[in-house]
Write a protein that holds these residues in place. Structure first.
Motif, PDB file in Angstrom:
ATOM      1  N   ILE A  11     -12.092 -13.726  -6.181  1.00 51.60           N
ATOM      2  CA  ILE A  11     -13.473 -13.484  -6.611  1.00 51.60           C
ATOM      3  C   ILE A  11     -14.059 -12.290  -5.858  1.00 51.60           C
ATOM      4  N   GLY A  12     -13.846 -12.234  -4.550  1.00 47.68           N
ATOM      5  CA  GLY A  12     -14.374 -11.137  -3.741  1.00 47.68           C
ATOM      6  C   GLY A  12     -13.818  -9.791  -4.153  1.00 47.68           C
ATOM      7  N   THR A  13     -12.523  -9.740  -4.419  1.00 49.05           N
ATOM      8  CA  THR A  13     -11.890  -8.488  -4.821  1.00 49.05           C
ATOM      9  C   THR A  13     -12.401  -8.030  -6.186  1.00 49.05           C
ATOM     10  N   GLU A  14     -12.519  -8.956  -7.123  1.00 47.98           N
ATOM     11  CA  GLU A  14     -13.022  -8.602  -8.455  1.00 47.98           C
ATOM     12  C   GLU A  14     -14.461  -8.093  -8.390  1.00 47.98           C
ATOM     13  N   LEU A  15     -15.292  -8.754  -7.593  1.00 44.49           N
ATOM     14  CA  LEU A  15     -16.680  -8.306  -7.461  1.00 44.49           C
ATOM     15  C   LEU A  15     -16.760  -6.920  -6.818  1.00 44.49           C
ATOM     16  N   LEU A  16     -15.903  -6.666  -5.837  1.00 45.63           N
ATOM     17  CA  LEU A  16     -15.891  -5.341  -5.209  1.00 45.63           C
ATOM     18  C   LEU A  16     -15.448  -4.261  -6.198  1.00 45.63           C
ATOM     19  N   LYS A  17     -14.505  -4.591  -7.065  1.00 42.91           N
ATOM     20  CA  LYS A  17     -14.055  -3.618  -8.061  1.00 42.91           C
ATOM     21  C   LYS A  17     -15.174  -3.292  -9.046  1.00 42.91           C
ATOM     22  N   GLN A  18     -15.892  -4.323  -9.491  1.00 42.60           N
ATOM     23  CA  GLN A  18     -16.878  -4.135 -10.540  1.00 42.60           C
ATOM     24  C   GLN A  18     -18.223  -3.632 -10.025  1.00 42.60           C
ATOM     25  N   GLN A  19     -18.629  -4.091  -8.829  1.00 39.12           N
ATOM     26  CA  GLN A  19     -19.989  -3.820  -8.349  1.00 39.12           C
ATOM     27  C   GLN A  19     -19.992  -3.291  -6.919  1.00 39.12           C
ATOM     28  N   ARG A  20     -19.136  -2.372  -6.624  1.00 44.21           N
ATOM     29  CA  ARG A  20     -18.967  -1.849  -5.261  1.00 44.21           C
ATOM     30  C   ARG A  20     -20.274  -1.308  -4.669  1.00 44.21           C
ATOM     31  N   ASP A  21     -21.086  -0.656  -5.468  1.00 47.44           N
ATOM     32  CA  ASP A  21     -22.304  -0.013  -4.970  1.00 47.44           C
ATOM     33  C   ASP A  21     -23.380  -1.009  -4.547  1.00 47.44           C
ATOM     34  N   TYR A  22     -23.294  -2.233  -5.033  1.00 50.58           N
ATOM     35  CA  TYR A  22     -24.327  -3.224  -4.730  1.00 50.58           C
ATOM     36  C   TYR A  22     -24.117  -3.921  -3.390  1.00 50.58           C
ATOM     37  N   PHE A  23     -22.929  -3.841  -2.834  1.00 50.53           N
ATOM     38  CA  PHE A  23     -22.628  -4.547  -1.590  1.00 50.53           C
ATOM     39  C   PHE A  23     -22.658  -3.600  -0.404  1.00 50.53           C
ATOM     40  N   SER A  24     -22.961  -4.166   0.782  1.00 55.00           N
ATOM     41  CA  SER A  24     -23.063  -3.354   1.992  1.00 55.00           C
ATOM     42  C   SER A  24     -22.280  -4.030   3.117  1.00 55.00           C
ATOM     43  N   GLY A  25     -22.425  -3.511   4.306  1.00 59.50           N
ATOM     44  CA  GLY A  25     -21.761  -4.084   5.466  1.00 59.50           C
ATOM     45  C   GLY A  25     -22.531  -5.227   6.098  1.00 59.50           C
ATOM     46  N   SER A  26     -23.628  -5.627   5.508  1.00 56.03           N
ATOM     47  CA  SER A  26     -24.471  -6.690   6.044  1.00 56.03           C
ATOM     48  C   SER A  26     -24.203  -8.004   5.304  1.00 56.03           C
TER      49      SER A  26
END
Length: 63
Positions: A11-26
Motif C-alpha cells: 500500500i505504501g509503495t503504491e501510494l508513493l508511486k501515485q501521489q509522491r508530491d503529497y507526502f513529506s518527511g513528517s
C-alpha cells in the motif's frame, strides 16, 4: 522494530508511486494526508503505512 507486513509495503509503495508530491518527511503530515487520500479502516494500519512512507522518503533524502 521488526519486519513490516507485505500489505503495509504494498500500500505504501503504491501510494508513493501515485501521489509522491503529497507526502513529506513528517510522520504527522503523512498521517493526515493518508486520512484524506485513502480509505483505511484502522488507525493502527494508517499509522504503520504513514511511518513506512516517512521512512522511505527520509532514507531517499539521505542517499
Amino acid at each position: 522494530m521488526g519486519i513490516k507486513p507485505s500489505y503495509i509495503k504494498t500500500i505504501g509503495t503504491e501510494l508513493l508511486k501515485q501521489q509522491r508530491d503529497y507526502f513529506s518527511g513528517s510522520f504527522d503530515e503523512n498521517k493526515v494526508q493518508l486520512g484524506a487520500s485513502a480509505v483505511i479502516g484502522s488507525k493502527r494500519v494508517r499509522n504503520r503505512i504513514a511511518g513506512y512512507i516517512t521512512r522511505k522518503i527520509n532514507t531517499k533524502r539521505r542517499s
